[in-house]
Motif scaffolding. Structure first.
Motif, PDB file in Angstrom:
ATOM      1  N   GLN A  50      19.054  71.599  38.413  1.00  0.00           N
ATOM      2  CA  GLN A  50      20.080  70.978  39.253  1.00  0.00           C
ATOM      3  C   GLN A  50      21.184  71.965  39.571  1.00  0.00           C
ATOM      4  O   GLN A  50      21.641  72.068  40.706  1.00  0.00           O
ATOM      5  CB  GLN A  50      20.669  69.754  38.552  1.00  0.00           C
ATOM      6  N   ASN A  51      21.597  72.700  38.540  1.00  0.00           N
ATOM      7  CA  ASN A  51      22.642  73.694  38.765  1.00  0.00           C
ATOM      8  C   ASN A  51      22.177  74.782  39.720  1.00  0.00           C
ATOM      9  O   ASN A  51      22.941  75.246  40.554  1.00  0.00           O
ATOM     10  CB  ASN A  51      23.068  74.316  37.426  1.00  0.00           C
ATOM     11  N   LYS A  52      20.910  75.152  39.577  1.00  0.00           N
ATOM     12  CA  LYS A  52      20.345  76.174  40.456  1.00  0.00           C
ATOM     13  C   LYS A  52      20.364  75.688  41.910  1.00  0.00           C
ATOM     14  O   LYS A  52      20.701  76.434  42.822  1.00  0.00           O
ATOM     15  CB  LYS A  52      18.908  76.454  40.015  1.00  0.00           C
ATOM     16  N   CYS A  53      20.025  74.403  42.109  1.00  0.00           N
ATOM     17  CA  CYS A  53      20.013  73.828  43.453  1.00  0.00           C
ATOM     18  C   CYS A  53      21.417  73.800  44.032  1.00  0.00           C
ATOM     19  O   CYS A  53      21.637  74.190  45.179  1.00  0.00           O
ATOM     20  CB  CYS A  53      19.473  72.401  43.442  1.00  0.00           C
ATOM     21  N   LEU A  54      22.366  73.339  43.211  1.00  0.00           N
ATOM     22  CA  LEU A  54      23.748  73.289  43.681  1.00  0.00           C
ATOM     23  C   LEU A  54      24.226  74.685  44.052  1.00  0.00           C
ATOM     24  O   LEU A  54      24.882  74.887  45.067  1.00  0.00           O
ATOM     25  CB  LEU A  54      24.650  72.678  42.601  1.00  0.00           C
ATOM     26  N   GLY A  55      23.843  75.644  43.213  1.00  0.00           N
ATOM     27  CA  GLY A  55      24.211  77.027  43.488  1.00  0.00           C
ATOM     28  C   GLY A  55      23.633  77.497  44.804  1.00  0.00           C
ATOM     29  O   GLY A  55      24.312  78.137  45.612  1.00  0.00           O
ATOM     30  N   LYS A  56      22.383  77.123  45.034  1.00  0.00           N
ATOM     31  CA  LYS A  56      21.714  77.536  46.269  1.00  0.00           C
ATOM     32  C   LYS A  56      22.406  76.919  47.487  1.00  0.00           C
ATOM     33  O   LYS A  56      22.621  77.586  48.500  1.00  0.00           O
ATOM     34  CB  LYS A  56      20.240  77.100  46.216  1.00  0.00           C
ATOM     35  N   ILE A  57      22.791  75.637  47.351  1.00  0.00           N
ATOM     36  CA  ILE A  57      23.470  74.972  48.463  1.00  0.00           C
ATOM     37  C   ILE A  57      24.818  75.659  48.733  1.00  0.00           C
ATOM     38  O   ILE A  57      25.215  75.864  49.875  1.00  0.00           O
ATOM     39  CB  ILE A  57      23.653  73.470  48.166  1.00  0.00           C
ATOM     40  N   LYS A  58      25.468  76.049  47.663  1.00  0.00           N
ATOM     41  CA  LYS A  58      26.747  76.743  47.810  1.00  0.00           C
ATOM     42  C   LYS A  58      26.551  78.087  48.518  1.00  0.00           C
ATOM     43  O   LYS A  58      27.305  78.429  49.436  1.00  0.00           O
ATOM     44  CB  LYS A  58      27.387  76.955  46.430  1.00  0.00           C
ATOM     45  N   ASP A  59      25.526  78.815  48.120  1.00  0.00           N
ATOM     46  CA  ASP A  59      25.207  80.088  48.782  1.00  0.00           C
ATOM     47  C   ASP A  59      24.976  79.880  50.262  1.00  0.00           C
ATOM     48  O   ASP A  59      25.443  80.637  51.099  1.00  0.00           O
ATOM     49  CB  ASP A  59      23.904  80.682  48.217  1.00  0.00           C
ATOM     50  N   VAL A  60      24.201  78.824  50.545  1.00  0.00           N
ATOM     51  CA  VAL A  60      23.826  78.545  51.923  1.00  0.00           C
ATOM     52  C   VAL A  60      25.068  78.328  52.768  1.00  0.00           C
ATOM     53  O   VAL A  60      25.182  78.836  53.882  1.00  0.00           O
ATOM     54  CB  VAL A  60      22.898  77.306  51.965  1.00  0.00           C
ATOM     55  N   SER A  61      26.037  77.565  52.234  1.00  0.00           N
ATOM     56  CA  SER A  61      27.194  77.269  53.057  1.00  0.00           C
ATOM     57  C   SER A  61      28.215  78.411  53.043  1.00  0.00           C
ATOM     58  O   SER A  61      28.712  78.795  54.094  1.00  0.00           O
ATOM     59  CB  SER A  61      27.838  75.955  52.616  1.00  0.00           C
ATOM     60  N   GLU A  62      28.498  78.951  51.872  1.00  0.00           N
ATOM     61  CA  GLU A  62      29.529  79.988  51.819  1.00  0.00           C
ATOM     62  C   GLU A  62      29.006  81.350  52.224  1.00  0.00           C
ATOM     63  O   GLU A  62      29.583  82.037  53.048  1.00  0.00           O
ATOM     64  CB  GLU A  62      30.127  80.075  50.410  1.00  0.00           C
ATOM     65  N   GLY A  63      27.873  81.712  51.609  1.00  0.00           N
ATOM     66  CA  GLY A  63      27.343  83.049  51.819  1.00  0.00           C
ATOM     67  C   GLY A  63      26.781  83.256  53.213  1.00  0.00           C
ATOM     68  O   GLY A  63      27.050  84.250  53.864  1.00  0.00           O
ATOM     69  N   GLU A  64      26.005  82.267  53.678  1.00  0.00           N
ATOM     70  CA  GLU A  64      25.283  82.473  54.931  1.00  0.00           C
ATOM     71  C   GLU A  64      25.956  81.794  56.114  1.00  0.00           C
ATOM     72  O   GLU A  64      25.470  81.860  57.230  1.00  0.00           O
ATOM     73  CB  GLU A  64      23.836  81.965  54.786  1.00  0.00           C
ATOM     74  N   GLY A  65      27.047  81.091  55.848  1.00  0.00           N
ATOM     75  CA  GLY A  65      27.784  80.471  56.945  1.00  0.00           C
ATOM     76  C   GLY A  65      27.057  79.330  57.615  1.00  0.00           C
ATOM     77  O   GLY A  65      27.309  79.005  58.763  1.00  0.00           O
ATOM     78  N   ARG A  66      26.118  78.715  56.868  1.00  0.00           N
ATOM     79  CA  ARG A  66      25.400  77.589  57.454  1.00  0.00           C
ATOM     80  C   ARG A  66      26.151  76.297  57.148  1.00  0.00           C
ATOM     81  O   ARG A  66      26.886  76.193  56.179  1.00  0.00           O
ATOM     82  CB  ARG A  66      23.984  77.527  56.886  1.00  0.00           C
TER      83      ARG A  66
END
Lengths: 282, 408
Positions: B203-219
């Motif tokens: 779950q934490n990994k998924c949340l982290g991935k979602i965070k990357d997606v929005s912050e890191g990749e600007g999606r």
């Protein structure tokens, strides 16, 4: 990501009737092939005999027809060996019937996936038609095998030039099954009772084609009814091409092509209309 | 920053009750009204979606005149009670169903994740399913090929990639499914509660991935969840939905506060026609739960007996009891009318959605059975930090004494 960054979209209650979403569907062509592969692989893995089943059904039906209609009822087979005559009809009819019945339950069978993810819904019926093509191919090989058997035995039949129309006949059968199936599938989402009609309706419809009798043997009074069925001329053309018997005319195949196009376009329109809100009614 | 999603006057009507009986005549009626240029007789305005009151029309507005805009690169959390219209909103955005009125416009490809593993086929191998699922979600074959190694690594299933997924453990299955979706190449990602599955680490990994997606990749990310902690951690904006309407939009912290304050005194049901039990409510009072009911019957009840079961969001019972098992200190008096208050001391439920089922009778037999009659949310009943939350399993937190006896 950058390749599609200017991708603009709009979601609204109703789309134009004539928006067939064909471009959208083309975008998802990879999915079509993967779905066909899924059908094929899962069929193989779940049965021991695998593709043998593809042979058993037409073989048994042919034997049945030969016995009941050929020997008991003594219906003419245009001078062809009976099994060969019936098998030509059955092979062609099966493809159409499979496309129609499978397509007609497409909403019911895929309710789960349709409720969770969007992709052009047309992909599903299209994948059914292509998957069935594999099955048709196998049954067609069986038919060729039976042809060779009778050729060695010295039975009288021959190819005609109409064999070159074979690809067209297959496409028309697929499109006809697809179109009619989509119309029925759209209607069954609202009026469930129609689903029951299909299983025996398709049986009845077979007797209104020339699967078990040549067109020449049809009673004069009902001949028009049989000719009205767009499948009739397709089966006749198929038989004429491979066995050299049956009636072929450009006008009747033209009629079938026209009927197919009307059903297919109508089917896509109705299908697309129902697809938008179908999830709410299941 | 440009606008990624613009929602205008979005409404969605659902038909309640039986569909399929008498619809031909109803369709004709509708058609006739349309021909005369009149309003559809089955779409009456003024019915809001309130599960506790029974409406007069069998059309319910699951969404009513929703307007909002989401800027590119934002992570927006959508919160609200069950039935507030969150899932309907996501379904329309994902194009699974069409709106009744209004429209949404936007820019960029949408990938939506309303469920993990849609279209997975148990007979196919992990590899085959990655391709199939990727294609269902809208990826081209060559895109999947390019991302394949990354997906497999994220899911951590290298060893089983050529094994049919029917032999996977449920955890592996979910990991693989999420991995495919997380690697979609889209500008907008829509996620619905999928994080309720999988172990804490994943779950934490998924949340982290979602965070990357929005912050890191600007999606742009749109995220529906009942997990307030996740919403406040991930999102830059939050939308509060209530009874099909958009209640408020703003910073996650404010919105979560508004939401919890609304919910503090809700969760009740009035049953005027019930011959025994007319009112029932359940409330969280700090770290306790309180169930209240009013009863009134024509016959005298020897022991007015209210039994209850609290269950988790999947319907599994967690605990429950009734006065015959745990007799009250007070003496029971036969009566026809009265009220009962049940205080549940130290239920220690973790954040989440729970259901209440009740039984009511005279101590010998049950006259009223109400299964899952109320749904309520527990917020911060147990004080915990992120660490303990991630390491607690199940819906209940317990206090544990460890007794070691070291033999050295």
């Amino acid at each position: 990501m950058s390749e599609n960054s200017e991708h603009l979209w709009e979601i609204k209650p109703k789309s134009g009737l004539l928006d067939l979403k064909l471009k959208d569907t083309w975008e998802y062509r990879d999915l079509l092939l993967l779905l066909v592969r899924r059908d094929f692989v899962s069929f193989y893995k779940q049965t021991i005999l695998g593709p043998i089943w593809f042979f058993i059904q037409p073989l048994l039906t042919t034997i049945m027809f030969t016995f009941v209609f050929g020997n008991l009822a003594g219906i003419s087979t245009d001078g062809l060996p009976k099994p060969l005559f019936y098998m030509a009809g059955i092979t062609a009819w099966n493809y159409f019937a499979d496309c129609l019945t499978k397509t007609s339950t497409v909403f019911k069978d895929n309710a789960g996936i349709f409720g969770k993810v969007y992709f052009p819904r047309l992909i599903m019926p299209l994948s059914i038609v292509v998957s069935n093509l594999v099955r048709f191919g196998v049954q067609f090989l069986l038919f060729l095998g039976v042809m060779i058997f009778y050729a060695v035995k010295g039975a009288e039949f021959h190819f005609t030039w109409a064999i070159s129309l074979f690809p067209l006949v297959v496409i028309l059968m697929a499109a006809l099954g697809l179109g009619a199936g989509m119309i029925i599938s759209a209607m069954t989402t609202k009026y469930r009772d129609l689903a029951f009609l299909i299983t025996f309706g398709i049986q009845l419809l077979m007797y209104a084609t020339t699967v078990i009798f040549p067109l020449s043997a049809a009673p004069e009074k009902y001949r028009w009814l049989i000719e009205l069925n767009p499948m009739t001329s397709l089966i006749e053309t198929f038989r004429y091409g491979f066995l050299g018997r049956g009636s072929f005319s450009w006008s009747s195949i033209g009629y079938s092509a026209l009927a197919t196009i009307v059903l297919l376009v109508g089917g896509i329109i109705i299908f697309n209309k129902v697809e938008k809100n179908f999830v709410d009614t299941v | 920053m440009s606008i990624a999603i613009k929602v205008e006057k979005l409404s969605k009507a659902y038909q309640l009750g039986e569909i399929g009986t008498g619809t031909i005549s109803r369709d004709l009626e509708r058609w006739f009204a349309r021909v005369r240029g009149k309003e559809d007789p089955f779409l009456k305005i003024g019915q809001t979606n309130d599960r506790t009151n029974k409406g007069t029309s069998d059309i319910v507005w699951s969404l009513k005149d929703i307007d909002f805009e989401i800027k590119q690169g934002e992570a927006v959390g959508v919160i609200g009670r069950n039935g507030a219209g969150k899932s309907t909103l996501l379904k329309i955005l994902s194009r699974v169903t069409a709106p009744t009125r209004g429209r949404i416009t936007g820019k960029g490809r949408i990938a939506s994740l309303l469920e993990v593993g849609t279209g997975f086929h148990p007979e196919l191998t992990g590899k085959e399913n990655i391709y199939l699922n990727g294609a269902i979600l809208g990826m081209r074959k060559k895109e999947i090929k390019r991302k394949f190694a990354e997906i497999v690594e994220f899911a951590g299933v290298e060893r089983y990639i050529d094994t049919p997924v029917k032999r996977y453990s449920s955890g592996m299955y979910v990991r693989l499914a999420f991995a495919v979706a997380a690697h979609l190449q889209s500008e907008i990602l829509i996620v619905d509660e999928v994080l309720a599955v999988g172990d804490a680490e994943f779950q934490n990994k998924c949340l982290g991935k979602i965070k990357d997606v929005s912050e890191g990749e600007g999606r742009t990310v749109l995220f529906v969840s009942h997990n307030m902690a996740a919403v406040s951690r991930l999102c830059t904006e939050a939308i509060l939905m209530d009874k099909g309407c958009l209640k408020q939009i703003g910073k996650p912290k404010e919105i979560i506060e508004v939401y919890t304050s609304i919910n503090g005194n809700a969760n009740e049901v009035v049953l005027p026609d019930n011959p025994y039990l007319q009112y029932l409510s359940i409330n969280q009072v700090q770290d306790e739960l309180e169930i209240s009911c009013e009863y009134s019957s024509d016959i005298t009840l020897n022991i007015p007996c209210l039994g209850f079961v609290i269950s988790d969001s999947l319907g599994n019972p967690i605990f429950g009891t009734n006065p015959t098992y745990q007799p009250p200190v007070q003496k029971m008096l036969p009566s026809k009318k009265g009220t009962i208050k049940v205080r549940i001391k130290q239920p220690k439920l973790l954040n989440g959605i729970y259901g209440l089922s009740v039984w009511f009778g005279d101590g010998k037999s049950d006259f009223v059975r109400l299964k899952d009659v109320l749904t309520f949310e527990i917020i911060n009943m147990v004080l915990y930090d992120k660490e303990t939350y991630a390491h607690t399993s199940g819906p209940v937190s317990t206090i544990v004494d460890w007794n070691y006896n070291f033999h050295l």
